[in-house]
Design a protein around this motif. Structure first.
Motif, mmCIF file in Angstrom:
data_model
loop_
_atom_site.group_PDB
_atom_site.id
_atom_site.type_symbol
_atom_site.label_atom_id
_atom_site.label_comp_id
_atom_site.label_asym_id
_atom_site.label_seq_id
_atom_site.Cartn_x
_atom_site.Cartn_y
_atom_site.Cartn_z
ATOM 1 N N GLY A 193 48.125 -11.252 52.586
ATOM 2 C CA GLY A 193 48.295 -9.850 52.208
ATOM 3 C C GLY A 193 48.781 -9.680 50.779
ATOM 4 N N GLU A 194 49.567 -10.632 50.295
ATOM 5 C CA GLU A 194 50.025 -10.573 48.905
ATOM 6 C C GLU A 194 48.848 -10.691 47.944
ATOM 7 O OE1 GLU A 194 54.476 -12.544 49.525
ATOM 8 O OE2 GLU A 194 52.752 -13.841 49.146
ATOM 9 N N ALA A 195 47.934 -11.598 48.256
ATOM 10 C CA ALA A 195 46.745 -11.761 47.421
ATOM 11 C C ALA A 195 45.818 -10.556 47.534
ATOM 12 C CB ALA A 195 46.006 -13.040 47.802
ATOM 13 N N ILE A 196 45.679 -10.018 48.742
ATOM 14 C CA ILE A 196 44.797 -8.865 48.954
ATOM 15 C C ILE A 196 45.344 -7.624 48.253
ATOM 16 C CG2 ILE A 196 43.810 -7.322 50.702
ATOM 17 C CD1 ILE A 196 42.677 -10.327 50.403
ATOM 18 N N ILE A 199 47.322 4.429 43.646
ATOM 19 C CA ILE A 199 47.116 3.165 44.369
ATOM 20 C C ILE A 199 47.919 2.049 43.712
ATOM 21 C CG2 ILE A 199 45.407 1.392 44.957
ATOM 22 C CD1 ILE A 199 43.329 3.751 45.058
ATOM 23 N N LYS A 200 47.795 1.943 42.400
ATOM 24 C CA LYS A 200 48.462 0.874 41.666
ATOM 25 C C LYS A 200 49.979 0.954 41.815
ATOM 26 C CE LYS A 200 48.816 -1.044 36.972
ATOM 27 N NZ LYS A 200 48.416 -0.852 35.562
ATOM 28 N N SER A 201 50.551 2.137 41.616
ATOM 29 C CA SER A 201 52.014 2.278 41.700
ATOM 30 C C SER A 201 52.515 2.060 43.117
ATOM 31 C CB SER A 201 52.445 3.651 41.183
ATOM 32 O OG SER A 201 51.896 4.692 41.984
ATOM 33 N N SER A 202 51.755 2.517 44.106
ATOM 34 C CA SER A 202 52.169 2.334 45.505
ATOM 35 C C SER A 202 52.196 0.858 45.874
ATOM 36 C CB SER A 202 51.221 3.096 46.445
ATOM 37 O OG SER A 202 51.273 4.480 46.205
ATOM 38 N N LEU A 203 51.140 0.134 45.515
ATOM 39 C CA LEU A 203 51.074 -1.285 45.863
ATOM 40 C C LEU A 203 52.102 -2.098 45.077
ATOM 41 C CD1 LEU A 203 47.199 -1.708 46.145
ATOM 42 C CD2 LEU A 203 48.849 -1.775 48.007
ATOM 43 N N LYS A 204 52.288 -1.760 43.805
ATOM 44 C CA LYS A 204 53.267 -2.508 43.010
ATOM 45 C C LYS A 204 54.701 -2.227 43.447
ATOM 46 C CE LYS A 204 50.965 -4.097 38.912
ATOM 47 N NZ LYS A 204 51.297 -4.639 37.594
ATOM 48 N N SER A 205 54.933 -1.100 44.120
ATOM 49 C CA SER A 205 56.277 -0.814 44.630
ATOM 50 C C SER A 205 56.603 -1.636 45.874
ATOM 51 C CB SER A 205 56.411 0.679 44.949
ATOM 52 O OG SER A 205 55.657 1.031 46.107
ATOM 53 N N ILE A 206 55.568 -2.166 46.522
ATOM 54 C CA ILE A 206 55.755 -2.947 47.759
ATOM 55 C C ILE A 206 55.678 -4.440 47.483
ATOM 56 C CG2 ILE A 206 54.832 -3.401 50.075
ATOM 57 C CD1 ILE A 206 53.625 -0.545 49.981
ATOM 58 N N TYR A 207 54.775 -4.840 46.590
ATOM 59 C CA TYR A 207 54.494 -6.267 46.368
ATOM 60 C C TYR A 207 54.941 -6.674 44.963
ATOM 61 C CZ TYR A 207 51.707 -5.420 50.481
ATOM 62 O OH TYR A 207 51.302 -5.047 51.737
ATOM 63 N N ASP A 208 55.590 -7.832 44.875
ATOM 64 C CA ASP A 208 56.048 -8.343 43.590
ATOM 65 C C ASP A 208 54.862 -8.632 42.677
ATOM 66 O OD1 ASP A 208 58.648 -8.261 44.490
ATOM 67 O OD2 ASP A 208 58.679 -10.373 45.109
ATOM 68 N N ASP A 209 55.070 -8.409 41.377
ATOM 69 C CA ASP A 209 54.048 -8.778 40.404
ATOM 70 C C ASP A 209 53.843 -10.297 40.408
ATOM 71 O OD1 ASP A 209 53.564 -6.244 39.607
ATOM 72 O OD2 ASP A 209 54.562 -6.389 37.664
ATOM 73 N N VAL A 210 52.616 -10.704 40.252
ATOM 74 C CA VAL A 210 52.266 -12.121 40.139
ATOM 75 C C VAL A 210 51.829 -12.385 38.708
ATOM 76 C CG1 VAL A 210 50.628 -13.890 40.888
ATOM 77 C CG2 VAL A 210 51.645 -12.341 42.572
ATOM 78 N N ILE A 211 52.331 -13.469 38.150
ATOM 79 C CA ILE A 211 52.015 -13.817 36.768
ATOM 80 C C ILE A 211 50.682 -14.563 36.703
ATOM 81 C CG2 ILE A 211 52.789 -15.048 34.700
ATOM 82 C CD1 ILE A 211 54.539 -12.655 35.509
ATOM 83 N N PHE A 212 49.775 -14.066 35.885
ATOM 84 C CA PHE A 212 48.511 -14.759 35.622
ATOM 85 C C PHE A 212 48.514 -15.212 34.159
ATOM 86 C CE2 PHE A 212 47.400 -11.919 39.136
ATOM 87 C CZ PHE A 212 46.740 -12.794 39.986
#
Length: 356
Positions: A260-263, A288-301
């Motif tokens: 789910g983190e990847a999705i 969409i972006k703000s909602s998902l980023k409020s739940i899931y930690d940012d991943v560094i690429f």
């Protein structure tokens, strides 16, 4: 809660499920019963489940080590050998008690052993309840490539008991939540909007949100069981999400991501692509972006991560004639399948993800 009828099997909930399961065991002349678990569900879920069974059948427990890295053909071979050694036959019933790895792998084991024996899914994680156990997809990974080997074959029933979630870690709950959010984005705008402020969700009534998510997936799968058309909508966020998940799984310098983190990352990226193709407006994308980023930690690429991720897209199961196919949202609650996307647009989506 009322049971949901899928195309060829029922989906039962909570205590009604055990009544249906025990009736099924009574009415069918099975020779024996095998319960497939992983090391987690053997410890945390099996002690709850076994006392609820009413049967005189010989019960064998088959355990394998938990983790996506064990969802492979080697584990299947080990289980097929155990089934053979312990006398499983064409009239054996397999119950898969566990998360998505257990239901995916266990369903594949049952579907291929002696050309197919009966099986039942009892999902114990949120992800498995709302996604993996529903729809008849069973299979394993090929190396780091997700779900490359498998079959579509339905269980005799799915039993969803939300009491198993009480022992589920929060990161696993968030992983499952990603699929629920996806169901809203592709199919039901009002459902999506229920998740916009998690603080307002009545988690005492979380069962009803799970129920609606299962309903959505079942409605889509019922229209297109073999994924020729509308079922492809369920892949929103998964084209890039699976590639990211696979890359982080194989790279020892990266922390493995839960599905789910990847999705969640995939949904942000593919929402950006949807906006760029003028399928959604900027306000929808930012929501969409703000909602998902409020739940899931940012991943560094890092810069050198992106090219290997793009290369993994070649192996996506939705690809046809060498073309990468995306399912993109066309307004929140609607979907547009079979969309080709240029690499430049994918790179722009990653840049936007990294920039804020």
């Amino acid at each position: 809660m009322q049971s949901i009828q899928a195309t060829s099997y029922p989906i039962h909930f909570n205590e009604n499920g055990y009544e249906a399961l025990n009736f099924h065991l009574k009415e069918n002349k099975y020779s024996n019963l095998f319960i497939i678990v992983d090391s987690n569900t053997n410890e945390f879920c099996l002690p709850t489940f076994l006392p609820l069974l009413e049967t005189d059948l010989t019960i064998e427990i088959v355990e394998f080590e938990a983790g996506e890295h064990n969802k492979n053909i080697e584990t299947c071979v080990q289980i097929w050998n155990v089934l053979t050694e312990l006398g499983a036959d064409r009239k054996t019933l397999i119950i898969n008690l566990g998360g998505g790895v257990v239901t995916d792998l266990g369903g594949f084991v049952a579907s291929t052993f002696k050309r197919g024996i009966d099986f039942i899914h009892i999902p114990t994680t949120l992800l498995a309840m709302v996604d993996a156990s529903v729809g008849g997809k069973n299979g394993v990974d090929l190396g780091n490539l997700k779900n490359q080997i498998g079959v579509i074959n339905t269980p005799k029933m799915v039993l969803i008991d939300t009491q198993y979630l009480e022992k589920l870690p929060q990161n696993e709950m968030r992983s499952g939540l990603a699929e629920m959010l996806k169901h809203g984005l592709i199919y039901d705008k009002m459902y999506w909007e229920q998740f916009l402020d998690l603080k307002l969700i009545d988690f005492a009534d979380f069962d009803s949100l799970i129920y609606r998510s299962v309903e959505i997936k079942n409605e889509i799968v019922t229209q297109d069981p073999s994924e020729k058309n509308i079922r492809k909508s369920l892949n929103f966020g998964h084209t890039l999400g699976h590639a990211i998940e696979s890359y982080f799984l194989e790279n020892e310098n990266k922390t493995t991501l839960l599905h789910g983190e990847a999705i969640a990352i995939g949904m942000i990226l593919e929402s950006y692509i949807s906006m760029s193709k003028k399928l959604i407006d900027q306000d929808d994308y930012l929501q969409i972006k703000s909602s998902l980023k409020s739940i899931y930690d940012d991943v560094i690429f890092e810069e050198n991560d992106i090219e290997p991720i793009l290369e993994l897209l070649i192996h996506d199961k939705k690809n046809e004639y060498g073309n990468i196919q995306f399912a993109l949202i066309e307004g929140i609650g609607k979907i547009k399948i079979n969309q080709s996307v240029e690499n430049e647009l994918i790179l722009a989506a990653f840049e936007d993800y990294k920039s804020s």
